[in-house]
Design an enzyme around this catalytic site. Structure first.
Site, PDB file in Angstrom:
ATOM      1  N   GLY A  73      -2.412  -2.121   9.990  1.00 18.31           N
ATOM      2  CA  GLY A  73      -3.135  -0.971  10.502  1.00 18.31           C
ATOM      3  C   GLY A  73      -3.606  -1.151  11.934  1.00 18.31           C
ATOM      4  N   GLY A 131      -8.539   0.137   8.384  1.00 18.82           N
ATOM      5  CA  GLY A 131      -7.196   0.067   8.959  1.00 18.82           C
ATOM      6  C   GLY A 131      -6.723   1.417   9.442  1.00 18.82           C
ATOM      7  N   ASP A 132      -5.427   1.618   9.393  1.00 21.20           N
ATOM      8  CA  ASP A 132      -4.841   2.872   9.866  1.00 21.20           C
ATOM      9  C   ASP A 132      -4.868   3.980   8.817  1.00 21.20           C
ATOM     10  OD1 ASP A 132      -3.074   1.395   8.303  1.00 21.20           O
ATOM     11  OD2 ASP A 132      -1.285   2.080   9.367  1.00 21.20           O
ATOM     12  N   THR A 177       0.849  -1.181   0.000  1.00 19.32           N
ATOM     13  CA  THR A 177       0.000   0.000   0.000  1.00 19.32           C
ATOM     14  C   THR A 177       0.896   1.246   0.000  1.00 19.32           C
ATOM     15  OG1 THR A 177      -0.311   0.240   2.375  1.00 19.32           O
ATOM     16  CG2 THR A 177      -1.697  -1.333   1.276  1.00 19.32           C
ATOM     17  N   THR A 205       2.608   6.598   6.629  1.00 19.92           N
ATOM     18  CA  THR A 205       3.095   5.220   6.670  1.00 19.92           C
ATOM     19  C   THR A 205       2.271   4.319   5.773  1.00 19.92           C
ATOM     20  OG1 THR A 205       3.642   3.375   8.137  1.00 19.92           O
ATOM     21  CG2 THR A 205       1.688   4.603   8.701  1.00 19.92           C
ATOM     22  N   ARG A 253     -13.974  -3.713   7.515  1.00 21.13           N
ATOM     23  CA  ARG A 253     -12.748  -3.468   8.295  1.00 21.13           C
ATOM     24  C   ARG A 253     -12.089  -2.175   7.807  1.00 21.13           C
ATOM     25  NH1 ARG A 253      -7.127  -2.734   6.809  1.00 21.13           N
ATOM     26  NH2 ARG A 253      -5.882  -3.452   8.559  1.00 21.13           N
TER      27      ARG A 253
END
Ligand code: ASP
Length: 333
Positions: free
Chosen positions: A247, A222-223, A192, A242, A220
């Site tokens: 995540g 993630g971060d 990613t 990042t 879901r």
């Protein structure tokens, strides 16, 4: 300060990272904003099938693609993000539109898709009704799954158009979902993406975009779409972003990019801030940056980056004032 942009493609696609860094560099060179550079270079990586973002995204357990992205403007501490969004070509562009056209910071699922469709009517850069799944992608995933789980589950997975909740229940019931996810993550080639930039006017911006993890549960997040986790920017400290770390761990730690910015605001260099946060993440919960990296730019215009495997270093790219072409991969620090 010299303008600069640092990109993180998290695994192996150095060519894609270089292309996106030179696009970001051209934008900054002509005096456009760090936000424009972050948006355009992330959008370019989203269009590259060799990143797990936008067009290259991983497929989840329902056979669907759900994307997360965020962008942040360090000048006014504005941010916009989308989570678990389907059917848009460039989630990063939708995130930016949300930041600029509403007073919200995060839209998820259907709401994000409807927002994207509305924007697409007047903003040519936003493309909705786009499906990043390809027959090839589904075939490859079926093959991988076939190698690690029994045939009837593979058949159930990836059914058109919505997959089947039964598969999910079966996997959870027999306790196989997380080990399966881990196996697939280790097979996944693509990473990613994230970007951090400083423009000629001294403004910082950062962003991140992801397709999450292969076979994650639908819904879901993630971060990447959470401010301070995937990306953070504040002109008084700098910016950080990042990609390529799980995540969940980043969120459990309350946001690593915000933590990097806090340390830079206290006077640590970008590199020392990144090193310190990397050590903190390991000490607290054993988090390592296996495929990913944490990148940053401080308010003296110095860069920082960190990774623990060579593959992650391979798709870090830097472009700054005075360079003819991007520097990539970056050297081990
Ligand atoms: N951090 C992303 C997520 O957990 C995945 C990645 O960056 O590889 O959604």
């Amino acid at each position: 300060l010299d303008w600069k942009i640092i990109l993180n493609g998290s695994t192996g696609n150095v060519v894609g990272a270089v292309k996106a860094a030179s696009l970001g560099g051209r934008i900054l060179e002509k005096g456009s904003s760090a936000l424009d550079a972050v948006e355009a270079s992330i959008a370019m990586m989203e269009d590259d099938p060799k990143f797990d973002a936008g067009t290259g995204c991983d497929i989840n357990v329902f056979g669907l693609i759900m994307m997360d992205a965020s962008i942040m403007d360090g000048k006014e501490l504005r941010t916009g993000a989308v989570g678990a969004v389907r059917g848009v070509k460039n989630p990063i562009r939708v995130a930016r539109k949300l930041m600029e056209h509403t007073n919200h910071v995060l839209l998820v699922g259907e709401g994000a898709e409807e927002f994207a469709k509305t924007m697409a009517k007047t903003e040519p850069s936003v493309i909705a009704s786009y499906d990043a799944r390809t027959e090839d992608k589904k075939r490859k995933l079926r093959e991988k799954l076939g190698a690690i789980i029994d045939e009837d589950l593979v058949k159930d997975l990836l059914l058109e158009p919505e997959g089947t909740p039964m598969t999910l229940f079966k996997l959870i019931e027999n306790g196989r979902l997380s080990s399966l996810q881990q196996k697939l993550a280790s097979l996944s080639q693509f990473g990613t993406v994230s970007a951090s930039a400083l423009d000629k006017d001294g403004n910082f911006a950062a962003g991140a975009s992801t397709g999450g993890w292969t076979l994650s549960l639908p819904g879901r997040i993630g971060d990447s779409p959470l401010a301070g986790c995937g990306a953070y920017a504040d002109n008084s400290s700098g910016c950080s972003s990042t990609a390529g770390i799980r995540g969940e761990e980043n969120v459990r730690l309350g946001g690593l990019t915000r933590r990097v910015c806090d340390l830079m605001e206290k006077g640590l260099s970008a590199q020392r801030a990144v090193d310190s946060v990397t050590a903190y993440a390991f000490d607290k919960i054993g988090l390592t940056l296996k495929k990913g990296s944490l990148i940053s730019i401080d308010n003296n215009g110095e860069i920082g980056y960190n990774f623990q495997q060579k593959a992650a270093a391979q798709s870090l790219a830097l472009m700054e004032e005075g360079m003819e072409k991007p520097l990539a991969p970056l050297k081990t620090r």
